[in-house]
Design a protein around this motif. Sequence first.
Motif, PDB file in Angstrom:
ATOM      1  N   HIS A   1     -17.126   7.930   0.783  1.00 51.07           N
ATOM      2  CA  HIS A   1     -16.058   9.109   0.496  1.00 51.07           C
ATOM      3  C   HIS A   1     -16.311  10.125   1.412  1.00 51.07           C
TER       4      HIS A   1
ATOM      5  N   GLN B   1      -7.447  11.563  -0.885  1.00 48.59           N
ATOM      6  CA  GLN B   1      -8.734  11.427  -0.678  1.00 48.59           C
ATOM      7  C   GLN B   1      -9.128  10.701   0.700  1.00 48.59           C
TER       8      GLN B   1
ATOM      9  N   TYR C   1     -11.169  -4.101  -5.454  1.00 45.62           N
ATOM     10  CA  TYR C   1     -10.159  -4.147  -4.507  1.00 45.62           C
ATOM     11  C   TYR C   1     -10.456  -5.331  -3.794  1.00 45.62           C
TER      12      TYR C   1
ATOM     13  N   GLN D   1      -6.673  -4.052   7.330  1.00 47.37           N
ATOM     14  CA  GLN D   1      -5.871  -3.497   6.379  1.00 47.37           C
ATOM     15  C   GLN D   1      -6.924  -2.649   5.453  1.00 47.37           C
ATOM     16  N   GLY D   2      -6.335  -1.632   4.680  1.00 48.19           N
ATOM     17  CA  GLY D   2      -6.956  -0.905   3.550  1.00 48.19           C
ATOM     18  C   GLY D   2      -7.218  -1.665   2.524  1.00 48.19           C
ATOM     19  N   PRO D   3      -7.955  -1.262   1.588  1.00 47.77           N
ATOM     20  CA  PRO D   3      -8.341  -1.933   0.216  1.00 47.77           C
ATOM     21  C   PRO D   3      -7.112  -2.011  -0.661  1.00 47.77           C
TER      22      PRO D   3
ATOM     23  N   PHE E   1      -5.713   3.912  -7.428  1.00 48.31           N
ATOM     24  CA  PHE E   1      -5.788   4.319  -6.081  1.00 48.31           C
ATOM     25  C   PHE E   1      -5.208   3.588  -5.147  1.00 48.31           C
TER      26      PHE E   1
ATOM     27  N   PHE F   1      -9.470   5.940   6.265  1.00 47.82           N
ATOM     28  CA  PHE F   1      -8.398   5.693   5.174  1.00 47.82           C
ATOM     29  C   PHE F   1      -8.235   6.941   4.406  1.00 47.82           C
TER      30      PHE F   1
ATOM     31  N   GLN G   1       0.822  -1.067   0.005  1.00 48.52           N
ATOM     32  CA  GLN G   1      -0.012   0.050  -0.020  1.00 48.52           C
ATOM     33  C   GLN G   1       0.932   1.207   0.067  1.00 48.52           C
TER      34      GLN G   1
ATOM     35  N   GLN H   1     -15.090   3.883   6.780  1.00 54.81           N
ATOM     36  CA  GLN H   1     -15.552   2.513   6.414  1.00 54.81           C
ATOM     37  C   GLN H   1     -16.104   2.031   7.947  1.00 54.81           C
TER      38      GLN H   1
ATOM     39  N   LEU I   1     -16.877   1.241   1.844  1.00 53.98           N
ATOM     40  CA  LEU I   1     -16.299   2.809   2.215  1.00 53.98           C
ATOM     41  C   LEU I   1     -16.980   3.944   1.628  1.00 53.98           C
TER      42      LEU I   1
ATOM     43  N   GLU J   1     -13.640  10.837  -6.908  1.00 57.99           N
ATOM     44  CA  GLU J   1     -14.392  10.253  -5.879  1.00 57.99           C
ATOM     45  C   GLU J   1     -14.828   8.687  -6.206  1.00 57.99           C
ATOM     46  N   GLN J   2     -14.694   7.898  -5.573  1.00 59.90           N
ATOM     47  CA  GLN J   2     -15.166   6.322  -5.919  1.00 59.90           C
ATOM     48  C   GLN J   2     -16.191   6.195  -5.030  1.00 59.90           C
TER      49      GLN J   2
ATOM     50  N   PHE K   1      -4.839   2.754  -1.060  1.00 61.40           N
ATOM     51  CA  PHE K   1      -5.175   3.041   0.173  1.00 61.40           C
ATOM     52  C   PHE K   1      -4.187   2.935   1.372  1.00 61.40           C
ATOM     53  N   GLY K   2      -4.409   3.622   2.382  1.00 63.44           N
ATOM     54  CA  GLY K   2      -3.379   3.568   3.578  1.00 63.44           C
ATOM     55  C   GLY K   2      -4.055   2.153   4.450  1.00 63.44           C
ATOM     56  N   THR K   3      -3.309   2.157   5.653  1.00 62.45           N
ATOM     57  CA  THR K   3      -3.447   0.919   6.636  1.00 62.45           C
ATOM     58  C   THR K   3      -4.728   1.234   7.431  1.00 62.45           C
TER      59      THR K   3
ATOM     60  N   PHE L   1     -18.482   3.270  -3.553  1.00 67.64           N
ATOM     61  CA  PHE L   1     -18.110   1.833  -3.209  1.00 67.64           C
ATOM     62  C   PHE L   1     -19.243   1.029  -2.946  1.00 67.64           C
TER      63      PHE L   1
ATOM     64  N   TYR M   1     -11.706   8.604   3.210  1.00 73.02           N
ATOM     65  CA  TYR M   1     -12.819   7.478   3.255  1.00 73.02           C
ATOM     66  C   TYR M   1     -13.031   7.088   4.637  1.00 73.02           C
TER      67      TYR M   1
END
Lengths: 111, 114
Positions: free
Chosen positions: A45, A33, B35, B41-43, A99, A88, A2, A37, A43, B102-103, A101-103, B105, A35
């Motif tokens: 935005h 960005q 994803y 964890q993140g996607p 794209f 995230f 990531q 969750q 997720l 912008e996504q 994503f972080g952790t 999901f 997000y």
Amino acid sequence: SQQGEEDPQALSIQEGENATMNCSYKTSINNLQWYRQNSGRGLVHLILIRSNEREKHSGRLRVTLDTSKKSSSLLITASRAADTASYFCATNGYTGNQFYFGTGTSLTVIP
Amino acid sequence: DTGVSQNPRHKITKRGQNVTFRCDPISEHNRLYWYRQTLGQGPEFLTYFQNEAQLEKSRLLSDRFSAERPKGSFSTLEIQRTEQGDSAMYLCASNLAGVSDEQFFGPGTRLTVL
């Protein structure tokens, strides 16, 4: 692997307090960005900040971006129990097509 | 509800079986992303389509994974000969390229490989 990493990994605060989480990334970006969750869900935005912007606001959210340090922060003011979720950051690479994503930061707001 | 749907929501399968997931994006969105997300964890990006063309695939995507978007609308992700390490949440997202990054999901499909 990531692109980004959020800090802290977990954060627990009382309702009404502010929550700050940070994101660091590795390469040049077009935008960043944030997000949110909720557990076991998709997720949602929250906000997008472009690489030529330094700060952006949306309701109780404030995002900053420092491209020289390759970092961003998300501030949630006057937190509510409903803000409990994982947050995230996501960046798109130089091509803008993928794209990363972080952790994530797991935020718990205690009523 | 973001307008992106995924089916099934949950799938339990035995190791070695094939599974297929479906994603229905927002109708006017021309880009569709897949994803994979594991616990804590993140996607992780797997692949994306612009209309019906698959433009990029992650190096993480082994040859057991294949995705299609035959008419530029819905997409399927197939995993052949599933392994326990494939257990994860598979997320689909869509957006309108050139308008916004912008996504949106979907709720995800949770795969458990026994």
